[in-house]
Design a protein around this motif. Structure first.
Motif, PDB file in Angstrom:
ATOM      1  N   GLU A 148       0.865  -1.180   0.000  1.00  0.00           N
ATOM      2  CA  GLU A 148       0.000   0.000   0.000  1.00  0.00           C
ATOM      3  C   GLU A 148       0.899   1.227   0.000  1.00  0.00           C
ATOM      4  OE1 GLU A 148      -2.874   2.063   3.273  1.00  0.00           O
ATOM      5  OE2 GLU A 148      -3.056  -0.107   3.006  1.00  0.00           O
ATOM      6  N   VAL A 149       0.651   2.130  -0.921  1.00  0.00           N
ATOM      7  CA  VAL A 149       1.451   3.346  -1.028  1.00  0.00           C
ATOM      8  C   VAL A 149       0.594   4.526  -0.611  1.00  0.00           C
ATOM      9  CG1 VAL A 149       2.787   4.823  -2.575  1.00  0.00           C
ATOM     10  CG2 VAL A 149       2.787   2.344  -2.908  1.00  0.00           C
ATOM     11  N   HIS A 193      11.694  -7.268 -10.512  1.00  0.00           N
ATOM     12  CA  HIS A 193      10.529  -6.420 -10.737  1.00  0.00           C
ATOM     13  C   HIS A 193       9.297  -7.214 -10.304  1.00  0.00           C
ATOM     14  CE1 HIS A 193       8.770  -3.071 -13.315  1.00  0.00           C
ATOM     15  NE2 HIS A 193       7.729  -3.709 -12.812  1.00  0.00           N
ATOM     16  N   THR A 212       5.471  -7.321 -10.133  1.00  0.00           N
ATOM     17  CA  THR A 212       4.395  -6.703 -10.903  1.00  0.00           C
ATOM     18  C   THR A 212       3.095  -6.649 -10.098  1.00  0.00           C
ATOM     19  OG1 THR A 212       5.408  -7.583 -12.903  1.00  0.00           O
ATOM     20  CG2 THR A 212       3.150  -6.811 -13.101  1.00  0.00           C
ATOM     21  N   ALA A 213       2.450  -5.486 -10.133  1.00  0.00           N
ATOM     22  CA  ALA A 213       1.175  -5.293  -9.444  1.00  0.00           C
ATOM     23  C   ALA A 213       0.171  -6.337  -9.901  1.00  0.00           C
ATOM     24  CB  ALA A 213       0.643  -3.889  -9.706  1.00  0.00           C
ATOM     25  N   ASP A 214      -0.544  -6.894  -8.938  1.00  0.00           N
ATOM     26  CA  ASP A 214      -1.590  -7.889  -9.150  1.00  0.00           C
ATOM     27  C   ASP A 214      -1.087  -9.180  -9.795  1.00  0.00           C
ATOM     28  OD1 ASP A 214      -3.538  -6.360  -7.897  1.00  0.00           O
ATOM     29  OD2 ASP A 214      -4.045  -5.318  -9.745  1.00  0.00           O
ATOM     30  N   SER A 238      -1.216  -5.046  -5.303  1.00  0.00           N
ATOM     31  CA  SER A 238      -0.929  -3.617  -5.232  1.00  0.00           C
ATOM     32  C   SER A 238      -1.452  -2.935  -6.488  1.00  0.00           C
ATOM     33  CB  SER A 238       0.585  -3.409  -5.121  1.00  0.00           C
ATOM     34  OG  SER A 238       0.913  -2.040  -5.165  1.00  0.00           O
ATOM     35  N   GLN A 239      -1.504  -1.626  -6.432  1.00  0.00           N
ATOM     36  CA  GLN A 239      -1.888  -0.833  -7.606  1.00  0.00           C
ATOM     37  C   GLN A 239      -0.669  -0.464  -8.442  1.00  0.00           C
ATOM     38  OE1 GLN A 239      -5.097   1.374  -7.895  1.00  0.00           O
ATOM     39  NE2 GLN A 239      -6.170  -0.159  -6.714  1.00  0.00           N
ATOM     40  N   ILE A 240       0.542  -0.584  -7.837  1.00  0.00           N
ATOM     41  CA  ILE A 240       1.766  -0.239  -8.560  1.00  0.00           C
ATOM     42  C   ILE A 240       2.803  -1.346  -8.384  1.00  0.00           C
ATOM     43  CG2 ILE A 240       1.391   2.254  -8.353  1.00  0.00           C
ATOM     44  CD1 ILE A 240       3.507   2.265  -6.151  1.00  0.00           C
ATOM     45  N   ASP A 241       3.778  -1.362  -9.273  1.00  0.00           N
ATOM     46  CA  ASP A 241       4.856  -2.342  -9.217  1.00  0.00           C
ATOM     47  C   ASP A 241       5.875  -1.968  -8.146  1.00  0.00           C
ATOM     48  OD1 ASP A 241       3.551  -3.263 -11.468  1.00  0.00           O
ATOM     49  OD2 ASP A 241       5.225  -2.938 -12.828  1.00  0.00           O
ATOM     50  N   LEU A 242       6.663  -2.962  -7.723  1.00  0.00           N
ATOM     51  CA  LEU A 242       7.751  -2.753  -6.777  1.00  0.00           C
ATOM     52  C   LEU A 242       9.017  -3.287  -7.421  1.00  0.00           C
ATOM     53  CD1 LEU A 242       8.895  -2.091  -3.925  1.00  0.00           C
ATOM     54  CD2 LEU A 242       8.241  -4.426  -3.268  1.00  0.00           C
TER      55      LEU A 242
END
Length: 87
Positions: free
Chosen positions: A29-30, A66, A68-70, A75-79
């Protein structure tokens, strides 16, 4: 209690190998002032293994994983976890 974790050995020319524990769950969560990563035990050990893989001797600066979101993370964004070399 002892905890033993195997980390895929870095071999020059073969690229990095990342291993996931079965049934891992990771969510991120960001917010405006913080990032929260929540994970079950399998998710935490998988993230720890990824960081140890990047930290191995011989891994080049800029090497990364990397997430990837979902896909790997909820998440809604990548990490992106990336190795850097600082003096």
């Amino acid at each position: 209690m002892d905890f033993v974790m195997s980390v895929p050995e870095h071999r020059v020319g073969e690229g990095l190998q990342f291993a996931w524990d079965d049934d891992f769950e990771i969510e991120m969560e960001v917010g405006a002032t913080e990032v929260v990563i929540r994970a079950n035990r399998a998710g935490l050990t998988s993230l720890a293994r990824h960081l140890l893989t990047l930290a191995q001797q011989g891994v080049h600066e800029g090497s990364h994983i990397h997430l990837t979101a979902d896909q790997e993370i909820d998440s809604q964004i990548d990490l992106v976890l990336e190795r850097v070399e600082k003096d």
